[in-house]
Scaffold this active site. Structure first.
Site, short mmCIF file in Angstrom:
data_model
loop_
_atom_site.label_atom_id
_atom_site.label_comp_id
_atom_site.label_asym_id
_atom_site.label_seq_id
_atom_site.Cartn_x
_atom_site.Cartn_y
_atom_site.Cartn_z
N LYS A 107 -109.26 -16.19 25.09
CA LYS A 107 -110.07 -16.56 23.93
C LYS A 107 -111.43 -17.12 24.35
CE LYS A 107 -105.95 -17.53 21.10
NZ LYS A 107 -106.01 -16.67 19.91
N HIS B 19 -97.72 -8.37 17.93
CA HIS B 19 -98.85 -9.29 17.75
C HIS B 19 -99.64 -9.57 19.02
CE1 HIS B 19 -97.86 -10.71 13.63
NE2 HIS B 19 -96.62 -10.43 13.99
N LYS C 165 -108.89 -22.63 17.57
CA LYS C 165 -107.79 -21.69 17.83
C LYS C 165 -107.01 -22.23 19.02
CE LYS C 165 -111.07 -18.48 18.41
NZ LYS C 165 -110.63 -17.36 17.62
N ARG C 166 -105.86 -21.64 19.33
CA ARG C 166 -105.14 -22.05 20.53
C ARG C 166 -106.03 -21.89 21.75
NH1 ARG C 166 -99.58 -23.35 20.38
NH2 ARG C 166 -99.85 -23.64 22.61
C1 26V Z 1 -97.98 -15.71 23.53
C2 26V Z 1 -97.98 -16.11 24.84
C3 26V Z 1 -96.77 -16.72 25.37
C4 26V Z 1 -96.73 -16.79 26.86
C5 26V Z 1 -98.03 -17.01 27.55
C6 26V Z 1 -99.18 -16.30 27.00
C7 26V Z 1 -99.13 -15.94 25.59
C8 26V Z 1 -100.23 -15.41 25.00
C9 26V Z 1 -100.23 -15.03 23.70
C10 26V Z 1 -99.10 -15.17 22.96
C11 26V Z 1 -99.20 -14.74 21.57
C12 26V Z 1 -97.93 -14.50 20.85
C13 26V Z 1 -98.12 -13.73 19.64
C14 26V Z 1 -99.21 -14.25 18.73
O1 26V Z 1 -99.20 -15.37 18.28
N1 26V Z 1 -100.15 -13.38 18.44
C15 26V Z 1 -101.23 -13.64 17.51
O2 26V Z 1 -100.83 -13.12 16.25
C16 26V Z 1 -101.84 -13.30 15.26
C17 26V Z 1 -101.25 -12.79 13.95
O3 26V Z 1 -101.05 -11.43 14.02
C18 26V Z 1 -103.10 -12.57 15.65
O4 26V Z 1 -104.08 -12.79 14.67
C19 26V Z 1 -103.60 -13.03 17.00
O5 26V Z 1 -104.69 -12.25 17.41
C20 26V Z 1 -102.47 -12.95 18.02
O6 26V Z 1 -102.85 -13.53 19.26
#
Ligand code: 26V
Length: 803
Positions: free
Chosen positions: A543, A350, A537-538
Site C-alpha cells: 500500500k 480478495h 488503510k491497513r
Molecule cells: C491478507 C494478508 C494476510 C497475510 C499477510 C499478508 C496479507 C495481505 C493481504 C491480505 C488481504 C486479505 C484479503 C483482503 O482483505 N482483501 C481486501 O479486500 C477488499 C475488499 O474486497 C479490497 O478492497 C482490498 O483491495 C483487498 O486488499
C-alpha cells in the site's frame, strides 16, 4: 409494545423499561443504562420486522443468500439503525424532552470490530445493501470475544491492547440457544457396509463443541425487510468430556472464539484458525439445512432455495462440509451431492498476494477434520481424473489440483467447488483471469466474473456527512438517498460558482470537526486552511505508506535547504493498524511518528506542513476522517490492491484521488476523467513486464537521483532517530531486497503528482468543480449497485415484499 409510533409512545416505553429493568427513575439511571434500554428498544423494534420477514420468506418459498465471512466490521449500529428505521428524529426529540442527549448515548457504543480491514467492512456494507434492497441475505460469522486489537501509540510505537467490545454487553444480539448445534473435531472415522450395500460412515470425534448462535437484526433503509447476522459462539457441550480433563476442555473451547485472526505465526495459532473456520462453517450449514427442512421435505432443492457466498477462502471448508452432511447424514450419492454443493457455492477472491492465498498443511486438516479431509481427497482425485481424461488437459492437472506439496490449496478447492468465481474490481478480475488463475480460466471460463466493490452511501455519505447530504438534497433533490445513481444529476450543476462555494464551506465544516478531534485526542493544532491529505488503510508494504513518507521527507529537506522554496500548506494525515507480528509495518508507523516529531516542532516548517498519525483506525474514526479529506491517497503498487474501498468513501465525500492505476482506482478515473484525479506511476502491465524481464535495479534509481539518496540515507543516518536499530529494516527492504514494491521506481512520478495537486488546489473554483464531479460520479460505487449485480448474476435472488 414494540413499534412506538410517535414521541409520546417512545417516551412512555423508554421510562417504563428503565423502571422495570433497573428499578430507577430516568433521573437516577446511569447513562449506560439509558444507552442499553434505548438499544434494546430499537432492537426489539427491528426484531418485530425480522419475524415478518422470516414469515414472508417461508410462506412464499423465497430463496435466501448467506454471506459466510470470518469478518464483519460493523462499526456502531445505533445511529445507522435509527436512521434506517426512520425513527431518528422521534427518538432524538423524545430523549431531549427527557433531558437526554442522543449523541452522548451514541458515543457509548463500541465499534463491532470483528475484522481486519477492507474485506470485513465490505461484508458489513453488503448486509446494509441487501436489507435496503429488500433482498433476503444474511451474514454468518463468529462471535469473537475480542475484536481486532486496539492500537495505542507509546514512545512512537504501536502497542496492541485487547478490544473489549462486549464489556457493556452487546445490545443488538439475541442469544438463540434453541438453535445450538454440535461441531465435531479430531478423532477417527469408522466405515462399514450397510445392508443396502452403501457405505456407512461414522466420525468418532475427540472434541465436541457446542455452537450457540447470537442473532443481530440487520435493518434496511425505508423497508421492513430485516435480515440476520448470525454470530456463533463456542461453548462446552453436554457430556463432552470427563471431569478430570474438564479445565483443559473448557480452555480449548473458549479459545476458539477468543480473537479475530489469532496469531498464526505458531503452529498452535494456525490450527486454531483452522478450527475457527470449520466451527462457523459447520454450525452455519447445519442451521441452513435445518431451516430448509422446516419448509421442504428433503434437500433436493437446496441449491434452488439457498445461495452461499464464500468471502475469500476462509469459509471454503463449506464445500467439503456440505458434501459430508449431504452424503453421510442425508444419504445422497456423490454426484447429486456435488451438484447441489457446486450450485450453492460461489467464491469471491480478495487478493492476488501469494502470501495471502491460504494453504493448510495436509496433516492439520487430516488430524482436525478426518472425515472432511477424506472428502477433500476425493474431490481432488475426481478433479484430476476429469481434467486429464474428460478435458484432455493433463498439463493443467498439477497446477490446479487441491492437494500438492503436502498442502491443501484452499483457493483451488474454492474454484473447483463453486459455480462462480469473482474478483472485486475490473483490473483485479482481469489479473485473476490472465495471470493468477489463468489455468483455471482455461478449464472453467464460464465461472469467472467481476463484481466491482461498493460502499453503502447511507453510512458513508448520508449519516456521517449530514452537511454534504443537505447540500446535495438542496441541489438535486432527495432521490439519491434511495437511488445513489441519481448522484449523477449533480453533473448539471458542477459549473455553478455558488454550489462550488457552498461545497467548499461544507468541506471546511467537516475539516473543523476532524481538526477538533485531532486537537482533543492528540493535542496537535492543524490548519484547516491547509490541504488535508489522507492515507487511511491497513499498513502494508504494497500500500506504500512509505512512499508518502518519502515525499514528506523530501519536502522537508527542500524547505530546510532553500528558504525560497515553500509549499502550499498541507496536513499529511495517516491512520493505519499494523499486524502485530509485521515488523516492517510497525517500523513504518514509528517512522511516521519520528518524522512528525521533527516536522511539527520545526517552526520554519510547521506553518507549511504538519504530519498527524491518528491511532486506532476503525469504522468510527473513518466516519469523521474520510469526509474531511481533500486528497485521497491510493498509491499501491499497480496490480496489488484488489479493489480498495476507502478510495470510494473519499470520492463520495468530494476528495480527489491521488493514485496509481490499481484496483478500483481505474474505474474511478474512468468515470471522473484524468483531469479530476491525479494519476501517476507504473501501470500493472509495466510492473508485470519489469518482473518478467527482471529489469529493475534499485541501486540505479538511488545512484541517479540525489534527492532519493538523501531520503533513503536519512533512514539510517540518525536524522529521525538516534537509535541506530531504527528503520534499518526499512532500509534493508528497499535497498537489499531490490525494492519489491517499486517505491523508488515511482518516486519521481509521485512527487510530481503531489506538485500537481498543489497547483490544482490553488484554483479554488476548479478544485471544487473537480470534487463535485467526483461526488456526481460516485453513485456507481454504492454497494447497492454491487449487490444488485451479485443478486442477478450469481445468487438469483429477488426483492421480497414485507408489508
Ligand atoms: C491478507 C494478508 C494476510 C497475510 C499477510 C499478508 C496479507 C495481505 C493481504 C491480505 C488481504 C486479505 C484479503 C483482503 O482483505 N482483501 C481486501 O479486500 C477488499 C475488499 O474486497 C479490497 O478492497 C482490498 O483491495 C483487498 O486488499
Amino acid at each position: 409494545m414494540n413499534e412506538f409510533k410517535n414521541q409520546r409512545e417512545f417516551k412512555e416505553e423508554f421510562k417504563r423499561r428503565i423502571i422495570e429493568r433497573y428499578g430507577r427513575s430516568i433521573e437516577q439511571a446511569h447513562i449506560t443504562e439509558k444507552y442499553m434500554i434505548l438499544g434494546e428498544m430499537v432492537r426489539d423494534y427491528a426484531s418485530f420486522h425480522s419475524k415478518e420477514t422470516k414469515d414472508v420468506i417461508s410462506d412464499k418459498g423465497e430463496k435466501q443468500m448467506y454471506y459466510f465471512s470470518m469478518e464483519f466490521l460493523m462499526g456502531r449500529l445505533l445511529t445507522n439503525n435509527l436512521m434506517n428505521l426512520g425513527i431518528y428524529d422521534i427518538v432524538k426529540e423524545g430523549l431531549e424532552d427527557l433531558g437526554i442527549d442522543l449523541n452522548e448515548l451514541e458515543d457509548l457504543e463500541s465499534d463491532a470490530g470483528l475484522g481486519n480491514g477492507g474485506l470485513g467492512r465490505l461484508a458489513a456494507c453488503f448486509l446494509d445493501s441487501l436489507a435496503s434492497l429488500n433482498l433476503a441475505g444474511n451474514g454468518n460469522c463468529i462471535r469473537y470475544e475480542y475484536g481486532l486489537f486496539k492500537q495505542k501509540i507509546v514512545n512512537n510505537e504501536q502497542v496492541e491492547v485487547p478490544d473489549q467490545w462486549l464489556s457493556l454487553g452487546n445490545v443488538w444480539e439475541v442469544r438463540k440457544p434453541k438453535h445450538a448445534v454440535n461441531v465435531k473435531f479430531g478423532g477417527h472415522v469408522d466405515m462399514w457396509m450397510g445392508e443396502d450395500g452403501k457405505a456407512i460412515v461414522n466420525h468418532v470425534p475427540s472434541l465436541i463443541v457446542r455452537a450457540v448462535p447470537y442473532d443481530v437484526p440487520i435493518v434496511g433503509y425505508d423497508t421492513k425487510v430485516t435480515n440476520t447476522l448470525r454470530l456463533w459462539s463456542a461453548e462446552v457441550a453436554d457430556d463432552a468430556c470427563d471431569a478430570a480433563s474438564l479445565s483443559e476442555y473448557v480452555n480449548e473451547v473458549r479459545e476458539i472464539c477468543r480473537n479475530v485472526y489469532p496469531d498464526d505465526s505458531t503452529e498452535h495459532g494456525k490450527i486454531l484458525r483452522l478450527k475457527q473456520q470449520y466451527f462457523f462453517v459447520s454450525a452455519g450449514l447445519y442451521n441452513i439445512i435445518d431451516s430448509h427442512l422446516k419448509n421442504y421435505p428433503n434437500l433436493d432443492n437446496f441449491a434452488e432455495k439457498n445461495a452461499i457466498q464464500l468471502n475469500d477462502t476462509h469459509p471454503v471448508l463449506c464445500i467439503p462440509e456440505l458434501m459430508r452432511i449431504l452424503m453421510d447424514e442425508y444419504k445422497y450419492e456423490w454426484d447429486q451431492a456435488w451438484d447441489i454443493t457446486t450450485k450453492t457455492m460461489a467464491y469471491t477472491n480478495h487478493t492476488v498476494l501469494s502470501e495471502a492465498l491460504e494453504k493448510w498443511p495436509i496433516q492439520y486438516v487430516q488430524d482436525l477434520l478426518p472425515r472432511v479431509y477424506m472428502i477433500i481427497e476425493e474431490i481432488d482425485r475426481r478433479f484430476k481424473y476429469w481434467v486429464s481424461h474428460d478435458m484432455g488437459r493433463a498439463d493443467l492437472m498439477n497446477e490446479c489440483c487441491v492437494l500438492k506439496d503436502g498442502q491443501v490449496h484452499m483457493a483451488n478447492l474454492a474454484i473447483i467447488g463453486s459455480h462462480s468465481v469473482n474478483g472485486v474490481a475490473a483490473l483485479h478480475t482481469e489479473i485473476l483471469i490472465k495471470d493468477v488463475m489463468k489455468n483455471f480460466y482455461d478449464i472453467y471460463p464460464a465461472k469467472f466474473n467481476n463484481k466491482t466493490n461498493g460502499i453503502t452511501h447511507r453510512r458513508w455519505l448520508i449519516y456521517s456527512n449530514p452537511q454534504l447530504t443537505k447540500l446535495l438534497e438542496r441541489t438535486i433533490g432527495p432521490d439519491f438517498k434511495k437511488n445513489p445513481e441519481r448522484l449523477i444529476d449533480l453533473m448539471n450543476y458542477v459549473d455553478d460558482p455558488r454550489l462550488q462555494k457552498d461545497f467548499m464551506e461544507v468541506k471546511m465544516e467537516r475539516k473543523k470537526i476532524l481538526a477538533k478531534y485531532i486537537k482533543d485526542t492528540l493535542g496537535i493544532e492543524v490548519d484547516v486552511n491547509s490541504i488535508f491529505d489522507v492515507q487511511a488503510k491497513r499498513l502494508h508494504a504494497y500500500k506504500r505508506q512509505l512512499l508518502n513518507v518519502m515525499n514528506i521527507i523530501h519536502l522537508y529537506f527542500k524547505m530546510k535547504s532553500d528558504p525560497n522554496f515553500r509549499i502550499y500548506p498541507r496536513t499529511f494525515i495517516f491512520a493505519a493498524k499494523a499486524a502485530p507480528s509485521y515488523t516492517f509495518a510497525k517500523e513504518v508507523i514509528k517512522l511516521i511518528h519520528c518524522v512528525a516529531d521533527k516536522v511539527n516542532n520545526d517552526s520554519d516548517i510547521n506553518p507549511y506542513m504538519k504530519v498527524v498519525f491518528i491511532p486506532n483506525y476503525g469504522v468510527s474514526i473513518a466516519e469523521i476522517l474520510m469526509n474531511a479529506a481533500d486528497v485521497s491517497e491510493q498509491i499501491s503498487t499497480a496490480g496489488k490492491e484488489a479493489s480498495g474501498t476507502g478510495n470510494m468513501k473519499f470520492m463520495m465525500n468530494g476528495a480527489l484521488t491521488l493514485g496509481t492505476m490499481d484496483g478500483a482506482n481505474v474505474e474511478i478515473v474512468e468515470r471522473v476523467g484524468y483531469d479530476n484525479a491525479e494519476i501517476f506511476g507504473l501501470r500493472a502491465d509495466d510492473v508485470a513486464l519489469i518482473r518478467h524481464e527482471n529489469s529493475y535495479n534499485v541501486w540505479d534509481k538511488y545512484n541517479k537521483n540525489p534527492d532519493i539518496q538523501k531520503i533513503v540515507n536519512s533512514f539510517v543516518d540518525s536524522t529521525f532517530s538516534n537509535d541506530p536499530k531504527d528503520f534499518k529494516q526499512i532500509y534493508n527492504e528497499l535497498m537489499f531486497k531490490n525494492d519489491e514494491y517499486l517505491l523508488l521506481a515511482d518516486f519521481e512520478a509521485y512527487a510530481h503528482a503531489q506538485r500537481n495537486i498543489e497547483e490544482k488546489y490553488r484554483d479554488e473554483a476548479a478544485w471544487a468543480r473537480a470534487c463535485l464531479i467526483n461526488i456526481a460520479q460516485s453513485g456507481f460505487f454504492s454497494s447497492d449497485r454491487t449487490i444488485k449485480q451479485y443478486a442477478d448474476e450469481i445468487w438469483d435472488i429477488h426483492p421480497i415484499k414485507v408489508k
